[in-house]
Design an enzyme around this catalytic site. Structure first.
Site, PDB file in Angstrom:
ATOM      1  N   TYR A 135      10.477   9.826   9.973  1.00  0.00           N
ATOM      2  CA  TYR A 135      10.515   8.563   9.221  1.00  0.00           C
ATOM      3  C   TYR A 135       9.616   8.665   7.990  1.00  0.00           C
ATOM      4  O   TYR A 135       9.999   8.235   6.897  1.00  0.00           O
ATOM      5  CB  TYR A 135      10.057   7.428  10.133  1.00  0.00           C
ATOM      6  N   LYS A 139      10.775   8.243   3.979  1.00  0.00           N
ATOM      7  CA  LYS A 139      10.243   7.226   3.083  1.00  0.00           C
ATOM      8  C   LYS A 139       9.569   7.846   1.857  1.00  0.00           C
ATOM      9  O   LYS A 139       9.577   7.257   0.774  1.00  0.00           O
ATOM     10  CB  LYS A 139       9.289   6.309   3.833  1.00  0.00           C
TER      11      LYS A 139
END
Length: 237
Positions: A135, A139
């Site tokens: 994740y 990002k």
């Protein structure tokens, strides 16, 4: 009033963003994975229209861009949708925003949802080939994508936003940030006036922050775009 597309509008920050925009009188096109998700959100009577597609599936994202373009050129697109874990992290958090950016008629404003967790992201782009990214990596990638668009498309205002750790389904009940503050910046960047910097900002609660150093590195941005083009077969143009 502005015509605004919000991805991932069925729950959490996306739903709050779409509702706030609609309450302000803007024409909102809401995206969800399928019709049942938006029907359950009670949003359909507040928006101009809805489009549907699974952001984890390449061809559905391409088709989604076609659905969206039927509404005309958007004033703003808010790339809100995201997943925290699992095999679809790269596809949903990075590839889908890239494909939509490449395929949609260029809007006046672009807003990409980042995260404070991008600080732990790796600037190693091998995950674009393997598909295995965290994740945090995803990002970082989307933050760099926002910065790259700001450099390549000066006529479009492109920003990344850290919404904070908010109590959504993804953030969990223990999240300590204010949910309202979590979406207000997206609404402001999509429709507000006198935003400074006009483009290329990384925002947290309407204040600029310093992103991961790689996100501002022109070489990393170029390598990321090249990797995204190779992975998706779609050129940014």
């Amino acid at each position: 009033m502005a015509l605004v597309l919000v991805t991932g509008a069925a729950t959490g920050l996306g739903l709050a963003t779409a509702q706030a925009l609609a309450a302000d009188g803007h024409d909102v096109v809401a995206h969800a994975r399928n019709p049942s998700r938006l029907a359950g959100a009670g949003l359909l009577d507040q928006v101009r229209g809805a489009i549907y597609g699974n952001l984890a599936e390449h061809q559905e994202v391409v088709a989604l861009a076609g659905q969206a373009d039927e509404y005309g050129r958007f004033d703003a697109v808010i790339h809100n949708a995201g997943v925290l874990t699992g095999p679809d992290v790269l596809a949903v958090n990075t590839l889908a925003p890239y494909i939509l950016t490449a395929r949609l008629r260029t809007p006046h404003r672009l807003v990409y949802l980042s995260s404070s967790m991008r600080r732990s992201g790796s600037a190693n782009l091998q995950g674009l080939t393997t598909g295995r990214v965290s994740y945090e990596d995803s990002k970082l990638y989307v933050t760099a994508l926002a910065a790259a668009i700001a450099s390549r498309c000066p006529e479009t205002a492109s920003h990344a936003v850290d919404p904070g750790w908010v109590p959504t389904r993804m953030g969990g009940p223990g999240a300590t940030d204010d949910l309202r503050a979590g979406h207000e910046t997206q609404v402001w960047l999509a429709t507000g006036q006198d935003i400074e910097p006009r483009t290329g900002g990384y925002w947290y609660h309407r204040h600029t922050q310093r992103p991961h150093p790689a996100a501002q590195d022109a070489t990393f941005q170029a390598e990321l775009i090249a990797g995204l083009e190779a992975r998706t077969g779609i050129s940014l143009g």
